[in-house]
Design an enzyme around this catalytic site. Sequence first.
Site, mmCIF file in Angstrom:
data_model
loop_
_atom_site.group_PDB
_atom_site.id
_atom_site.type_symbol
_atom_site.label_atom_id
_atom_site.label_comp_id
_atom_site.label_asym_id
_atom_site.label_seq_id
_atom_site.Cartn_x
_atom_site.Cartn_y
_atom_site.Cartn_z
ATOM 1 N N LYS A 112 0.835 -1.217 0.000
ATOM 2 C CA LYS A 112 0.000 0.000 0.000
ATOM 3 C C LYS A 112 0.864 1.259 0.000
ATOM 4 C CE LYS A 112 -4.372 -1.950 1.029
ATOM 5 N NZ LYS A 112 -5.653 -2.007 1.652
ATOM 6 N N LYS A 194 -3.617 -10.011 -6.845
ATOM 7 C CA LYS A 194 -4.951 -10.372 -6.337
ATOM 8 C C LYS A 194 -6.024 -9.395 -6.817
ATOM 9 C CE LYS A 194 -5.624 -7.927 -2.044
ATOM 10 N NZ LYS A 194 -6.688 -7.856 -1.108
ATOM 11 N N LYS A 197 -10.310 -4.187 -4.575
ATOM 12 C CA LYS A 197 -11.314 -3.110 -4.723
ATOM 13 C C LYS A 197 -10.682 -1.846 -5.281
ATOM 14 C CE LYS A 197 -13.710 -4.052 -0.412
ATOM 15 N NZ LYS A 197 -12.622 -4.009 0.581
#
Length: 327
Positions: A112, A194, A197
């Site tokens: 992130k 993966k 969202k």
Amino acid sequence: MKERVFSAIQPTGIIHLGNYLGAVKQWVQTQKHTDCIFCIANTHAITIRQNPQTLHATTYNLAAILLACGIDTEQATLFIQSSIDAHTALAWILECHLSMGELSRMTQFKDKSQKHPKNINAGLFNYPALMAADILLYDVDSVPVGDDQRQHVELARDVAIRFNHEYGETFKIPKAVFPTLTARVMSLTDPSKKMSKSDDNPNSMITILDSPETVRAKLKKATTDSLGQIAFNPEQKGVYNLLTIYQSLTGYNTESILGEFEGKGYGTLKERVGEAIIAEIAPIGERYAVLSKNMQYVQKILQEGARKANEIASVRYTLAKERVGLV
Ligand code: AQP
């Protein structure tokens, strides 16, 4: 006493097939025979900059989606994380018992930080302490999650063991539980990462509210390979991803799936996977359409969930606070 289960999901967008098959579908099955506590992790969500109005709306929408997926609040407790202050309060105590070294090894923090280089905030770094607090407040036996949360649940166990050793028995030690087939559903457009969202490419994910036409169109564009071979071969990342999604949705065994696709091409595979997805999510979309028009009902459920969750959380938080000598 029934076994107790806790799991959470962030209101960072409409949930996708990865969230559903990796977590929410397990929750729906688990609630029948265990004492389940499910949390909408909005406090976690602000580790990435959010539009406040959007976050507010998405938090309630996610509750409606979870109810539409089959979360039954006669059996399970559903609440919003920010409605219980003990989560952030216990996170602080746990942060004081976690080292910088441990937190900096978390792959989610590294991923992130790379994705949001202009906002590498302290909350993003401390995220696992808040997640440990979420879990440890509820005397939980198990935590059903996708594979990406493995490291965080491990850290929750480590800090609980450390705390108990130093101050005496305070927290129950939880274990993580992963789905057998779909612990990591991959992106449709780039099956080496993966499904997520926050992916900028809408074709990378199937959201739980996608229409049948959208599902078919996204499947058509899904990345496969040039081998033209339908086999459960992890090296064929795109095809393998589609086959495991199909297997998880249909419950068919490997041999019967391979038999079904013998002599068939990727076009047929994509069509069948698309139809299996539509059969699963169309009823969820219908139930959501009804619930989303009745948000007062959804909010009442969340209030009642917060009341029940708070009764449990406040006991564990008060004990942890006393143990470390806080007045
Ligand atoms: N691709 C996935 N395959 C299987 N399980 C997954 N989960 C997430 N992605 C996959 C599981 O879904 C639950 C809730 O996840 P979250 O809301 O905490 O979000 P996340 O793990 O950070 O991943 P997302 O959905 O991709 O969100 P963003 O893009 O905002 O980071 C967890 O149990 C998770 O393991």
